[in-house]
Design an enzyme around this catalytic site. Structure first.
Site, PDB file in Angstrom:
ATOM      1  CE  LYS A  11      24.775  20.252   4.538  1.00  0.00           C
ATOM      2  NZ  LYS A  11      24.052  21.103   3.565  1.00  0.00           N
ATOM      3  CG  ASN A  12      23.188  23.805   6.043  1.00  0.00           C
ATOM      4  OD1 ASN A  12      23.862  23.325   5.130  1.00  0.00           O
ATOM      5  ND2 ASN A  12      21.991  23.342   6.351  1.00  0.00           N
ATOM      6  CB  CYS A 106      16.827  20.446  -5.334  1.00  0.00           C
ATOM      7  SG  CYS A 106      17.238  19.626  -3.813  1.00  0.00           S
ATOM      8  NE  ARG A 111      16.786  23.820  -1.952  1.00  0.00           N
ATOM      9  CZ  ARG A 111      17.814  23.280  -1.280  1.00  0.00           C
ATOM     10  NH1 ARG A 111      18.159  22.024  -1.506  1.00  0.00           N
ATOM     11  NH2 ARG A 111      18.482  23.984  -0.402  1.00  0.00           N
ATOM     12  CG  ASP A 300      17.703  21.147   6.837  1.00  0.00           C
ATOM     13  OD1 ASP A 300      18.596  22.010   6.888  1.00  0.00           O
ATOM     14  OD2 ASP A 300      16.927  21.019   5.867  1.00  0.00           O
ATOM     15  NE  ARG A 392      25.408  17.149  -1.228  1.00  0.00           N
ATOM     16  CZ  ARG A 392      24.403  17.903  -1.628  1.00  0.00           C
ATOM     17  NH1 ARG A 392      23.342  17.331  -2.162  1.00  0.00           N
ATOM     18  NH2 ARG A 392      24.436  19.204  -1.465  1.00  0.00           N
TER      19      ARG A 392
HETATM   20  C1  EPZ Z   1      19.100  26.297   3.373  1.00  0.00           C
HETATM   21  O1  EPZ Z   1      18.768  26.088   1.997  1.00  0.00           O
HETATM   22  C2  EPZ Z   1      19.801  25.011   3.817  1.00  0.00           C
HETATM   23  N1  EPZ Z   1      20.976  24.797   3.016  1.00  0.00           N
HETATM   24  C3  EPZ Z   1      18.855  23.828   3.673  1.00  0.00           C
HETATM   25  O2  EPZ Z   1      19.492  22.672   4.193  1.00  0.00           O
HETATM   26  C4  EPZ Z   1      17.602  24.082   4.489  1.00  0.00           C
HETATM   27  O3  EPZ Z   1      16.687  23.055   4.264  1.00  0.00           O
HETATM   28  C5  EPZ Z   1      16.964  25.423   4.072  1.00  0.00           C
HETATM   29  O4  EPZ Z   1      17.918  26.484   4.174  1.00  0.00           O
HETATM   30  C6  EPZ Z   1      15.773  25.789   4.930  1.00  0.00           C
HETATM   31  O5  EPZ Z   1      16.109  25.832   6.272  1.00  0.00           O
HETATM   32  C7  EPZ Z   1      22.107  25.487   3.325  1.00  0.00           C
HETATM   33  O6  EPZ Z   1      22.172  26.292   4.225  1.00  0.00           O
HETATM   34  C8  EPZ Z   1      23.311  25.211   2.472  1.00  0.00           C
HETATM   35  P1  EPZ Z   1      15.808  28.663   1.544  1.00  0.00           P
HETATM   36  P2  EPZ Z   1      18.274  27.316   1.087  1.00  0.00           P
HETATM   37  O7  EPZ Z   1      16.296  29.635   0.543  1.00  0.00           O
HETATM   38  O8  EPZ Z   1      18.989  28.538   1.478  1.00  0.00           O
HETATM   39  C9  EPZ Z   1      12.016  29.236  -1.296  1.00  0.00           C
HETATM   40  C10 EPZ Z   1      20.322  20.469   4.233  1.00  0.00           C
HETATM   41  O9  EPZ Z   1      19.685  19.409   4.343  1.00  0.00           O
HETATM   42  N2  EPZ Z   1      12.844  30.195  -2.055  1.00  0.00           N
HETATM   43  O10 EPZ Z   1      15.642  29.123   2.942  1.00  0.00           O
HETATM   44  O11 EPZ Z   1      18.350  26.872  -0.317  1.00  0.00           O
HETATM   45  C11 EPZ Z   1      12.508  27.794  -1.470  1.00  0.00           C
HETATM   46  O12 EPZ Z   1      12.040  27.220  -2.635  1.00  0.00           O
HETATM   47  C12 EPZ Z   1      19.773  21.573   3.305  1.00  0.00           C
HETATM   48  O13 EPZ Z   1      21.368  20.716   4.823  1.00  0.00           O
HETATM   49  C13 EPZ Z   1      12.277  30.905  -3.086  1.00  0.00           C
HETATM   50  O14 EPZ Z   1      11.089  30.739  -3.385  1.00  0.00           O
HETATM   51  O15 EPZ Z   1      16.745  27.380   1.525  1.00  0.00           O
HETATM   52  C14 EPZ Z   1      12.000  27.125  -0.218  1.00  0.00           C
HETATM   53  O16 EPZ Z   1      10.691  26.715  -0.426  1.00  0.00           O
HETATM   54  C15 EPZ Z   1      18.627  21.129   2.477  1.00  0.00           C
HETATM   55  N3  EPZ Z   1      13.049  31.771  -3.783  1.00  0.00           N
HETATM   56  C16 EPZ Z   1      12.070  28.246   0.810  1.00  0.00           C
HETATM   57  O17 EPZ Z   1      12.166  29.474   0.096  1.00  0.00           O
HETATM   58  C17 EPZ Z   1      14.377  31.984  -3.478  1.00  0.00           C
HETATM   59  O18 EPZ Z   1      15.051  32.784  -4.137  1.00  0.00           O
HETATM   60  C18 EPZ Z   1      13.251  28.139   1.766  1.00  0.00           C
HETATM   61  O19 EPZ Z   1      14.429  28.038   1.010  1.00  0.00           O
HETATM   62  C19 EPZ Z   1      14.936  31.264  -2.411  1.00  0.00           C
HETATM   63  C20 EPZ Z   1      14.157  30.375  -1.706  1.00  0.00           C
END
Ligand code: EPZ
Length: 416
Positions: A11-12, A106, A111, A300, A392
């Site tokens: 998915k990701n 979320c 996020r 995850d 999802r």
């Molecule tokens: C991706 O989300 C995945 N989703 C998530 O999977 C996964 O948990 C996550 O990466 C971490 O591995 C998809 O790929 C669609 P991040 P993403 O940006 O990209 C902070 C699932 O269950 N951050 O790496 O949204 C954020 O708050 C889902 O399949 C900022 O501060 O995650 C978090 O604490 C859930 N500012 C950390 O970074 C930003 O602009 C990691 O988030 C962006 C992120």
């Protein structure tokens, strides 16, 4: 649980790949795309933007973005599936304008998307947040390019920010360097597909990615990697039921830190040419787990591991370092008889001999599957509400689990 299960496409990985089709007017074909609610939402958004979408036999999608009719990702879709925000980079870089709703909060954490926005601004985009939307513009430069290359250092190795900025950089004027980039396998898969489209990308999978912008990109035919999170979930299903399962298509290299923890807990693992064989112990041992960006232990898979630790011998400490509110499943597991205490971003899980079935409620995608796993190991039956969360991210999960010998059925038809 016994037998073999085929692991679906990721998915990701499929989500950013679908949005990468916005970077070219040529035909893009993606194979091994899982049939999930989130994928359908992404396709709906792309169709709303004017992308022609067709289905290919068996888990394939064909996309042609040769005549976009819109530049907006509406709140209705972005709030349903936050990865819709990955349309921003490609739209801006190719079309020079985009209006994308901010995703909002979320269940698992705040996020924010500041890293996405800061990076695009450094590449010359003009951004304004108006009424919950990012209004973005990148007027054409003399050579027709829209964004310019820049040196970007991410505060945290965000997966989404790395994907959005890497895609935007492919058509930018000059070289972009992304430091402290995310290293997840999904990033490499995206970079491989972009490379086939003619993008010049180096270092994907490392913490420094270098992208030299090109004039235009061509179409692609690309197979999505296997879903490592689904594979990890089925590994726990085998482990929590003293089972013996083969995960066809799973890639051990994408799950290292997780598999090491399973072995520490007494689970027998064999990496095989076609996938991974998982044999559960009589009773798992408690292990400590700390989530981290790849190649660390995937956040995850934290909820699934908590389900396993709830019946382990001893006490486990699980530390969640990525999302600030990702222990919602703990209280539901306690309803099933688990002994879990939450202290800040630590969960102390004292293993119990046996869980007992009860009605519980899903709160997010991975929390919901941890309740399914716990239900497989509990006495009597467990009824899980709000399973739309599951749909999802898990393709035909009850069918796959039944194929391994589980007694699981859907009480009501899934949400569209
Ligand atoms: C991706 O989300 C995945 N989703 C998530 O999977 C996964 O948990 C996550 O990466 C971490 O591995 C998809 O790929 C669609 P991040 P993403 O940006 O990209 C902070 C699932 O269950 N951050 O790496 O949204 C954020 O708050 C889902 O399949 C900022 O501060 O995650 C978090 O604490 C859930 N500012 C950390 O970074 C930003 O602009 C990691 O988030 C962006 C992120």
């Amino acid at each position: 649980m016994r037998g073999e299960v085929a692991i679906s496409g990721s998915k990701n990985s499929a989500l950013p790949l679908l949005f990468a089709s916005l970077l070219t007017g040529e035909r893009c074909r993606f194979r091994n795309v899982p049939e999930l609610a989130d994928i359908r939402t992404a396709i709906r958004l792309l169709q709303d933007l004017g992308v022609k979408v067709g289905a290919l036999d068996g888990h394939g999608v064909e996309l042609v973005a040769d005549a976009l009719t819109g530049h907006e990702a509406p709140y209705e879709l972005v709030k349903t599936m936050r990865a819709s925000f990955l349309s921003l980079g490609p739209l801006l870089s190719r079309e020079g304008r985009a209006r994308v709703s901010t995703p909002g909060g979320c269940a698992i954490g705040a996020r924010p998307v500041n890293l996405h926005l800061n990076g695009l601004e450094k590449m010359g985009a003009k951004l304004e947040i108006v009424h919950g939307y990012v209004e973005a513009e990148a007027p054409a430069r003399r050579n027709g390019r829209r964004l310019r290359g820049a040196r970007l250092a991410l505060d945290t190795p965000s997966v989404g920010a790395t994907e959005n900025l890497m895609m935007a950089a492919t058509l930018a004027d000059g070289v972009t360097e992304i430091e402290n980039a995310a290293r997840e396998p999904e990033i490499e898969d995206l970079a491989n597909a972009l490379g086939k489209m003619g993008a010049r990308i180096e270092g994907a999978g490392t913490s420094v990615i270098r992208v030299e912008g090109v004039e235009e990109l061509r179409g692609v035919d690309h197979e999505v990697i296997a879903d490592r999170i689904e594979a990890g979930t089925f590994a726990v299903a085998a482990a929590i039921t003293r089972g013996d399962c083969r995960l066809r298509g799973a890639r051990a290299a994408h799950l290292d830190a997780f598999l090491l923890k399973l072995e520490e807990a007494g689970v027998q693992l064999d990496a095989e040419p076609a996938g991974i064989r998982v044999r559960g112990p009589e009773r798992p041992r408690s292990v400590t787990v700390k989530t981290a960006p790849f190649p660390g232990f995937a956040t995850d898979l934290q909820a699934q591991m908590m389900a396993l630790m709830s019946i382990a011998e001893g006490s486990a400490v699980i530390t969640e370092t990525i999302f600030e509110n990702r222990f919602m499943h703990a209280l539901e597991l306690v309803r099933l008889g688990a002994d879990i205490a939450i202290e800040g971003n630590n969960a102390v899980v004292r293993g119990v001999e046996r869980l007992s079935g009860a009605p519980v409620m899903a709160t997010d995608l991975r929390a919901s599957v941890s309740l399914v796993l716990a239900g497989l190991a509990a006495d009597n039956s467990t009824e899980i509400g709000r399973v739309y969360h599951l749909d999802r991210g898990y393709e035909r999960i009850e069918e796959k689990l039944c194929g391994l010998g589980a007694d699981i059925r859907r009480a009501r038809a899934p949400r569209a």
